[in-house]
Design an enzyme around this catalytic site. Structure first.
Site, PDB file in Angstrom:
ATOM      1  CB  THR A   1      -0.942   0.016   1.214  1.00 22.62           C
ATOM      2  OG1 THR A   1      -1.761  -1.155   1.182  1.00 22.62           O
ATOM      3  CG2 THR A   1      -1.831   1.249   1.217  1.00 22.62           C
ATOM      4  CB  CYS A   2       3.943   2.098   1.848  1.00 21.49           C
ATOM      5  SG  CYS A   2       3.345   1.529   3.462  1.00 21.49           S
TER       6      CYS A   2
END
Length: 241
Positions: free
Chosen positions: A48-49
């Site tokens: 996600t990052c």
């Protein structure tokens, strides 16, 4: 996890590696007399990052600067070598990567959590904040839910807080090739409209196979706006007419 709004950020020193030298960076250097956006996340290179959180802040950095933001920092409980490698991999030149290797800053923010179930040890909970002259004005803290929620610490939420009147530009991509006059014309049209875009250069980023696959054509430029295929430079001119 409670909000730090109205309070000063923790006073710590970050150990960073710049070139072949160790450079200590203090929170005073990062925050004093500045307006700064900080977003913090569980770890460098995590899905996600890397796919959403970081790229969107990097993309919107020019917009944030327009509204008075001096710097955008990403903080993670990782060492400086990992953060430097992540920056190089992501090519996010608009973001300063801050290694909170010992978790001191994150702990001081009240955001240090255990991720032992993933083999991560202690990491940061995902959040973002707007800091003015070292004082937290606004925090967006992800809800205390299982997993890794990503609902409120994103760049668009921060932008809506900072500049609620701002109209977010649709994403634009353009396929080009070196020496193409029609490509230059299309890019100039976009520049004249004050629009940012991502350029995909044939022979460097892609081949004509990609152009044919996504547009059904074999010529460049090919322009896409907001998921819609516009076409070449003449088509773009008509689109703006």
């Amino acid at each position: 996890m409670s909000s730090m709004e109205g309070k000063k950020v923790p006073q710590v020193t970050f150990r960073t590696r710049q070139g072949d030298k160790w450079v200590d960076v203090t929170t005073s250097e990062l925050f004093d007399n500045k307006t700064v956006i900080v977003f913090s996340l569980p770890g460098a290179f995590t899905p996600t990052c890397s796919s959403s959180h970081l790229p969107r802040y990097n993309e919107l950095a020019p917009v944030f600067k327009k509204y008075g933001v001096d710097d955008i920092l990403v903080v993670s409980v990782n060492d400086t070598f990992v953060m430097n490698a992540w920056k190089e991999d992501e090519k996010s030149e608009n973001i300063s990567f801050i290694p909170d290797g010992n978790g001191e800053f994150t702990e001081g923010m009240g955001m240090l959590v255990g991720k032992e179930d993933l083999g991560f040890g202690k990491r940061s909970w995902r959040y973002s904040m707007l800091v003015k002259n070292g004082v937290v004005e606004k925090m967006f803290i992800e809800p205390n839910e299982p997993g890794d929620p990503f609902k409120v610490s994103d760049a668009d939420t921060m932008l809506k807080y900072l500049a609620p009147q701002h109209q977010v530009q649709e994403s634009i991509s353009i396929f080009t090739k070196p020496g193409c006059p029609f490509c230059a014309k299309a890019k100039q049209l976009l520049h004249d409209k004050g629009l940012s875009f991502e350029e995909i250069i044939l022979g460097h980023d892609a081949t004509i196979v990609s152009v044919r696959a996504v547009s059904g054509r074999t010529t460049v430029p090919q322009v896409f706006i907001g998921g819609k295929h516009i076409g070449g430079s003449d088509d773009l001119e008509k689109y703006f007419a």
